[in-house]
Design a protein around this motif. Structure first.
Motif, PDB file in Angstrom:
ATOM      1  N   TYR A  52       0.953  -1.268  -0.011  1.00 22.59           N
ATOM      2  CA  TYR A  52      -0.066  -0.079  -0.058  1.00 22.59           C
ATOM      3  C   TYR A  52       0.835   1.068  -0.143  1.00 22.59           C
ATOM      4  CZ  TYR A  52      -3.076   3.393   2.014  1.00 22.59           C
ATOM      5  OH  TYR A  52      -4.038   4.720   2.334  1.00 22.59           O
ATOM      6  N   LEU A  53       1.783   1.179   0.885  1.00 21.49           N
ATOM      7  CA  LEU A  53       2.685   2.509   1.010  1.00 21.49           C
ATOM      8  C   LEU A  53       3.707   2.562  -0.230  1.00 21.49           C
ATOM      9  CD1 LEU A  53       3.915   2.055   4.655  1.00 21.49           C
ATOM     10  CD2 LEU A  53       2.204   3.730   3.565  1.00 21.49           C
ATOM     11  N   ALA A  54       3.948   1.335  -0.733  1.00 14.33           N
ATOM     12  CA  ALA A  54       4.871   1.443  -2.070  1.00 14.33           C
ATOM     13  C   ALA A  54       4.245   2.303  -3.229  1.00 14.33           C
ATOM     14  CB  ALA A  54       5.272   0.102  -2.463  1.00 14.33           C
ATOM     15  N   ASN A  55       2.878   1.811  -3.228  1.00 13.63           N
ATOM     16  CA  ASN A  55       2.237   2.449  -4.298  1.00 13.63           C
ATOM     17  C   ASN A  55       2.107   3.982  -4.155  1.00 13.63           C
ATOM     18  OD1 ASN A  55       1.339   0.186  -5.666  1.00 13.63           O
ATOM     19  ND2 ASN A  55      -0.440  -0.150  -4.433  1.00 13.63           N
ATOM     20  N   LYS A  56       2.342   4.635  -3.306  1.00 13.73           N
ATOM     21  CA  LYS A  56       2.581   6.093  -3.131  1.00 13.73           C
ATOM     22  C   LYS A  56       3.716   6.673  -3.376  1.00 13.73           C
ATOM     23  CE  LYS A  56      -1.269   5.939   0.524  1.00 13.73           C
ATOM     24  NZ  LYS A  56      -2.284   6.495  -0.347  1.00 13.73           N
ATOM     25  N   LEU A  57       4.779   6.044  -3.795  1.00 13.28           N
ATOM     26  CA  LEU A  57       6.162   6.617  -3.689  1.00 13.28           C
ATOM     27  C   LEU A  57       6.487   6.841  -5.238  1.00 13.28           C
ATOM     28  CD1 LEU A  57       7.943   4.480  -1.216  1.00 13.28           C
ATOM     29  CD2 LEU A  57       7.570   6.786  -1.001  1.00 13.28           C
ATOM     30  N   ASN A  58       5.735   6.438  -6.416  1.00 12.13           N
ATOM     31  CA  ASN A  58       6.266   6.740  -7.612  1.00 12.13           C
ATOM     32  C   ASN A  58       7.688   5.980  -8.150  1.00 12.13           C
ATOM     33  OD1 ASN A  58       3.948   8.450  -7.960  1.00 12.13           O
ATOM     34  ND2 ASN A  58       5.128  10.020  -7.433  1.00 12.13           N
ATOM     35  N   ILE A  59       7.582   4.842  -7.614  1.00 13.47           N
ATOM     36  CA  ILE A  59       8.746   4.066  -7.758  1.00 13.47           C
ATOM     37  C   ILE A  59       8.888   3.532  -9.109  1.00 13.47           C
ATOM     38  CG2 ILE A  59      10.240   1.901  -7.146  1.00 13.47           C
ATOM     39  CD1 ILE A  59       8.564   2.021  -4.571  1.00 13.47           C
ATOM     40  N   SER A  60      10.344   3.619  -9.931  1.00 19.52           N
ATOM     41  CA  SER A  60      10.318   3.155 -11.156  1.00 19.52           C
ATOM     42  C   SER A  60      11.543   2.270 -11.251  1.00 19.52           C
ATOM     43  CB  SER A  60      10.894   4.495 -12.137  1.00 19.52           C
ATOM     44  OG  SER A  60      12.147   4.922 -11.802  1.00 19.52           O
ATOM     45  N   ARG A  61      11.981   1.756 -12.556  1.00 17.72           N
ATOM     46  CA  ARG A  61      13.061   0.806 -12.538  1.00 17.72           C
ATOM     47  C   ARG A  61      14.279   1.422 -12.489  1.00 17.72           C
ATOM     48  NH1 ARG A  61      12.315  -2.751 -17.959  1.00 17.72           N
ATOM     49  NH2 ARG A  61      14.039  -3.935 -16.924  1.00 17.72           N
ATOM     50  N   GLN A  62      14.457   2.589 -12.603  1.00 17.63           N
ATOM     51  CA  GLN A  62      15.676   3.278 -12.247  1.00 17.63           C
ATOM     52  C   GLN A  62      15.850   4.043 -10.771  1.00 17.63           C
ATOM     53  OE1 GLN A  62      13.447   4.284 -14.778  1.00 17.63           O
ATOM     54  NE2 GLN A  62      14.760   2.742 -16.107  1.00 17.63           N
ATOM     55  N   SER A  63      14.974   3.757 -10.005  1.00 16.76           N
ATOM     56  CA  SER A  63      14.845   4.143  -8.719  1.00 16.76           C
ATOM     57  C   SER A  63      15.968   3.268  -7.882  1.00 16.76           C
ATOM     58  CB  SER A  63      13.382   3.855  -7.842  1.00 16.76           C
ATOM     59  OG  SER A  63      12.584   4.734  -8.500  1.00 16.76           O
ATOM     60  N   VAL A  68      16.200   1.160   5.596  1.00 17.28           N
ATOM     61  CA  VAL A  68      16.778   1.424   7.064  1.00 17.28           C
ATOM     62  C   VAL A  68      16.286   0.484   7.911  1.00 17.28           C
ATOM     63  CG1 VAL A  68      17.907   3.313   8.780  1.00 17.28           C
ATOM     64  CG2 VAL A  68      17.634   3.890   6.290  1.00 17.28           C
ATOM     65  N   GLY A  69      16.703  -0.391   8.527  1.00 20.17           N
ATOM     66  CA  GLY A  69      16.127  -1.279   9.435  1.00 20.17           C
ATOM     67  C   GLY A  69      15.126  -2.359   8.905  1.00 20.17           C
ATOM     68  N   CYS A  70      15.968  -2.765   7.976  1.00 16.90           N
ATOM     69  CA  CYS A  70      15.427  -4.136   6.939  1.00 16.90           C
ATOM     70  C   CYS A  70      14.768  -5.140   7.605  1.00 16.90           C
ATOM     71  CB  CYS A  70      16.362  -4.130   5.736  1.00 16.90           C
ATOM     72  SG  CYS A  70      17.805  -5.089   6.064  1.00 16.90           S
ATOM     73  N   GLY A  71      15.390  -5.687   8.527  1.00 15.15           N
ATOM     74  CA  GLY A  71      14.978  -6.840   9.358  1.00 15.15           C
ATOM     75  C   GLY A  71      15.504  -8.018   8.285  1.00 15.15           C
ATOM     76  N   ILE A  72      14.701  -8.878   8.074  1.00 13.57           N
ATOM     77  CA  ILE A  72      15.103 -10.118   7.132  1.00 13.57           C
ATOM     78  C   ILE A  72      14.812  -9.805   5.761  1.00 13.57           C
ATOM     79  CG2 ILE A  72      15.044 -11.797   9.035  1.00 13.57           C
ATOM     80  CD1 ILE A  72      12.384 -12.889   7.858  1.00 13.57           C
ATOM     81  N   GLY A  73      14.346  -8.478   5.581  1.00 17.40           N
ATOM     82  CA  GLY A  73      14.401  -7.932   3.857  1.00 17.40           C
ATOM     83  C   GLY A  73      13.097  -8.213   3.219  1.00 17.40           C
ATOM     84  N   GLY A  74      12.031  -8.662   4.031  1.00 20.34           N
ATOM     85  CA  GLY A  74      10.860  -8.635   3.390  1.00 20.34           C
ATOM     86  C   GLY A  74      10.402  -7.435   2.364  1.00 20.34           C
ATOM     87  N   PRO A  75      10.403  -6.164   2.890  1.00 25.15           N
ATOM     88  CA  PRO A  75       9.948  -5.266   1.920  1.00 25.15           C
ATOM     89  C   PRO A  75      10.930  -4.803   0.994  1.00 25.15           C
ATOM     90  CG  PRO A  75       9.717  -4.647   4.399  1.00 25.15           C
ATOM     91  CD  PRO A  75      10.339  -5.985   4.255  1.00 25.15           C
ATOM     92  N   CYS A  76      12.283  -5.349   1.106  1.00 24.62           N
ATOM     93  CA  CYS A  76      13.291  -5.137  -0.013  1.00 24.62           C
ATOM     94  C   CYS A  76      12.977  -5.997  -1.008  1.00 24.62           C
ATOM     95  CB  CYS A  76      14.695  -5.405   0.749  1.00 24.62           C
ATOM     96  SG  CYS A  76      15.217  -4.187   1.723  1.00 24.62           S
ATOM     97  N   ARG A  77      12.808  -7.188  -0.826  1.00 23.69           N
ATOM     98  CA  ARG A  77      12.108  -8.018  -1.942  1.00 23.69           C
ATOM     99  C   ARG A  77      11.093  -7.728  -2.488  1.00 23.69           C
ATOM    100  NH1 ARG A  77      14.785 -11.286   1.993  1.00 23.69           N
ATOM    101  NH2 ARG A  77      12.793 -11.626   3.270  1.00 23.69           N
ATOM    102  N   MET A  78      10.120  -7.143  -1.778  1.00 22.21           N
ATOM    103  CA  MET A  78       8.844  -7.038  -2.435  1.00 22.21           C
ATOM    104  C   MET A  78       9.250  -5.698  -3.402  1.00 22.21           C
ATOM    105  SD  MET A  78       6.591  -4.065  -2.405  1.00 22.21           S
ATOM    106  CE  MET A  78       6.681  -3.444  -0.684  1.00 22.21           C
ATOM    107  N   LEU A  79       9.834  -4.914  -3.188  1.00 24.27           N
ATOM    108  CA  LEU A  79      10.143  -3.678  -3.711  1.00 24.27           C
ATOM    109  C   LEU A  79      10.950  -3.956  -5.060  1.00 24.27           C
ATOM    110  CD1 LEU A  79      10.942  -1.013  -1.107  1.00 24.27           C
ATOM    111  CD2 LEU A  79       9.007  -0.972  -2.578  1.00 24.27           C
ATOM    112  N   ALA A  80      11.820  -4.695  -4.918  1.00 25.28           N
ATOM    113  CA  ALA A  80      12.866  -5.181  -6.173  1.00 25.28           C
ATOM    114  C   ALA A  80      11.876  -6.154  -7.035  1.00 25.28           C
ATOM    115  CB  ALA A  80      14.014  -5.815  -5.677  1.00 25.28           C
ATOM    116  N   ASP A  81      10.923  -7.069  -6.592  1.00 31.02           N
ATOM    117  CA  ASP A  81      10.202  -8.016  -7.229  1.00 31.02           C
ATOM    118  C   ASP A  81       9.037  -7.127  -8.015  1.00 31.02           C
ATOM    119  OD1 ASP A  81       9.474 -10.532  -8.283  1.00 31.02           O
ATOM    120  OD2 ASP A  81       7.806 -10.698  -6.615  1.00 31.02           O
ATOM    121  N   GLU A  82       8.263  -6.174  -7.350  1.00 33.07           N
ATOM    122  CA  GLU A  82       7.286  -5.448  -8.002  1.00 33.07           C
ATOM    123  C   GLU A  82       7.565  -4.261  -8.875  1.00 33.07           C
ATOM    124  OE1 GLU A  82       3.947  -5.873  -7.756  1.00 33.07           O
ATOM    125  OE2 GLU A  82       4.148  -7.738  -6.468  1.00 33.07           O
ATOM    126  N   TYR A  83       8.824  -3.612  -8.482  1.00 38.03           N
ATOM    127  CA  TYR A  83       9.025  -2.636  -9.386  1.00 38.03           C
ATOM    128  C   TYR A  83      10.272  -2.666  -9.991  1.00 38.03           C
ATOM    129  CZ  TYR A  83       5.442  -0.644  -6.597  1.00 38.03           C
ATOM    130  OH  TYR A  83       4.343  -0.223  -5.876  1.00 38.03           O
TER     131      TYR A  83
END
Length: 280
Positions: A52-63, A68-83
Motif C-alpha cells: 500500500y505504501l509503495a504505491n504512493k512513492l512513484n517507484i520506477s525501474r531506475q529508482s 533502513v532497519g530492513c529486518g530479514i528483508g521482506g519489504p526489500c524483496r517486495m520492492l525489487a520484485d514488484e518495481y
C-alpha cells in the motif's frame, strides 16, 4: 544508536527457518514472497501495508531505494520484485542480515537486492545516493532522532522521497512492559508523531502524505491474536523471527495501541529540488 538487542536477537534464526523449510518441503523449490508472507514483514499489517505504501512513492525501474532497519528483508524483496528497482537494506542485527541474504538468494533476487550490517546514525553511503529512503518500525529503537533524520536527509537525492511507517507515543502514561521492541521504559524511544515535522525544514522538504493507521493496525492485531488463541498460526510466522512474542510482548504492545497510549502513523516527505527562498 541505542538498540535493544534482547528484543530482536535470535541466535538460531536462519537455522530455525531452514529447519521449517525442510519440514514444509520448501528447500526443493524456489521460494516465493507468498511462502514468506507471514514471517518476513516485521511490522503491524505485514506485507499488505508495505505494498500500500509503495504505491504512493512513484517507484520506477531506475529508482535506488534504501531500507533502513530492513529486518530479514521482506519489504526489500517486495520492492525489487514488484518495481524491478535496486534496493539496499541495512540493519544492525547480524542474524537479520545473514538471513536476509540467504532468503533473497533462494528467491533469485540477489542481483536486485543487497544487504549490509550498518548503523542508521552513520550510513555508509555518499550524499544524495538514493531516490527513496524507506523505514518501518525503526524509530522506536532510536534515541538520537536528530542524528537519524540528518543522515536520512544527507543520503536522499533532490526530488527523492522519505517514507516512514512507525509507532508513536501519545504522551499517556501506564504502558505495560515488556513490549515487542523494549524490555523496559529505558529501552523505549517513542516520541509524538507531531515531532516528525520538526526535523524537516519546510524550505527543503515538502510533506505529501500522512495517515493514521491505528484503526487498521488494531484490526490486524486482533485478527492475529485470534489466530494465536485458536492455534491457527502459520507454519512460517513472526514467532520464528521475534523471540517469544506471544506470551507478554505482543499482548502488551497491542493493548497500548488499543488504549491509545501509542499510535501507528505513516508519512512521506519529498526533498525539494531547489530551496523555496532560491526561487524568490
Amino acid at each position: 544508536m541505542k538498540l535493544n538487542r534482547t528484543a530482536y536477537n535470535h541466535s538460531r534464526l536462519l537455522e530455525n527457518i531452514l529447519t521449517r523449510f525442510r519440514k514444509m518441503g520448501l528447500l526443493q523449490k524456489r521460494i516465493t514472497r507468498k511462502d514468506l508472507a507471514d514471517m518476513d514483514e516485521m511490522h503491524l499489517q505485514g506485507a499488505a501495508v508495505s505494498e500500500y505504501l509503495a504505491n504512493k512513492l512513484n517507484i520506477s525501474r531506475q529508482s535506488k531505494v534504501l531500507d533502513v532497519g530492513c529486518g530479514i528483508g521482506g519489504p526489500c524483496r517486495m520492492l525489487a520484485d514488484e518495481y524491478e528497482c535496486s534496493v539496499i537494506g541495512i540493519d544492525r542485527i547480524p542474524q537479520f542480515i545473514q538471513t536476509a541474504r540467504v532468503l533473497t538468494k533462494m528467491m533469485g533476487l540477489s542481483c536486485e537486492v543487497s544487504f549490509l550490517k550498518a548503523n542508521a546514525l552513520r550510513l555508509p553511503f555518499e550524499n544524495a545516493s538514493f531516490n527513496i529512503v524507506w523505514t518501518q518500525h525503526i524509530l522506536m529503537n532510536i534515541a538520537n532522532k536528530a542524528r537519524f533524520f540528518s543522515e536520512i536527509r544527507r543520503v536522499l537525492k533532490p526530488g527523492g522521497r522519505f517514507l516512514y511507517y512507525d509507532i508513536f507515543s501519545t504522551g499517556q502514561d501506564g504502558i505495560r512492559y515488556p513490549l515487542l521492541w523494549a524490555e523496559n521504559a529505558s529501552e523505549n524511544h517513542l516520541y509524538a508523531h507531531d515531532e516528525v515535522a520538526s526535523y524537516f525544514d519546510i524550505q527543503d522538504y515538502r510533506r505529501v502524505y500522512t495517515e493514521n493507521h491505528s484503526p487498521s493496525g488494531i484490526f490486524f492485531a486482533k485478527a492475529m491474536e485470534e489466530r494465536i488463541r485458536t492455534g491457527k498460526t502459520p507454519d512460517l510466522g513472526l514467532d520464528i523471527v521475534l523471540p517469544d512474542p506471544t506470551r507478554e510482548k505482543y499482548p502488551n504492545s497491542i493493548k497500548a495501541l488499543v488504549d491509545k497510549k501509542i499510535e501507528l502513523h505513516a508519512g512521506i516527505y519529498v526533498k525539494r529540488v531547489e530551496r523555496l527562498d532560491s526561487q524568490q
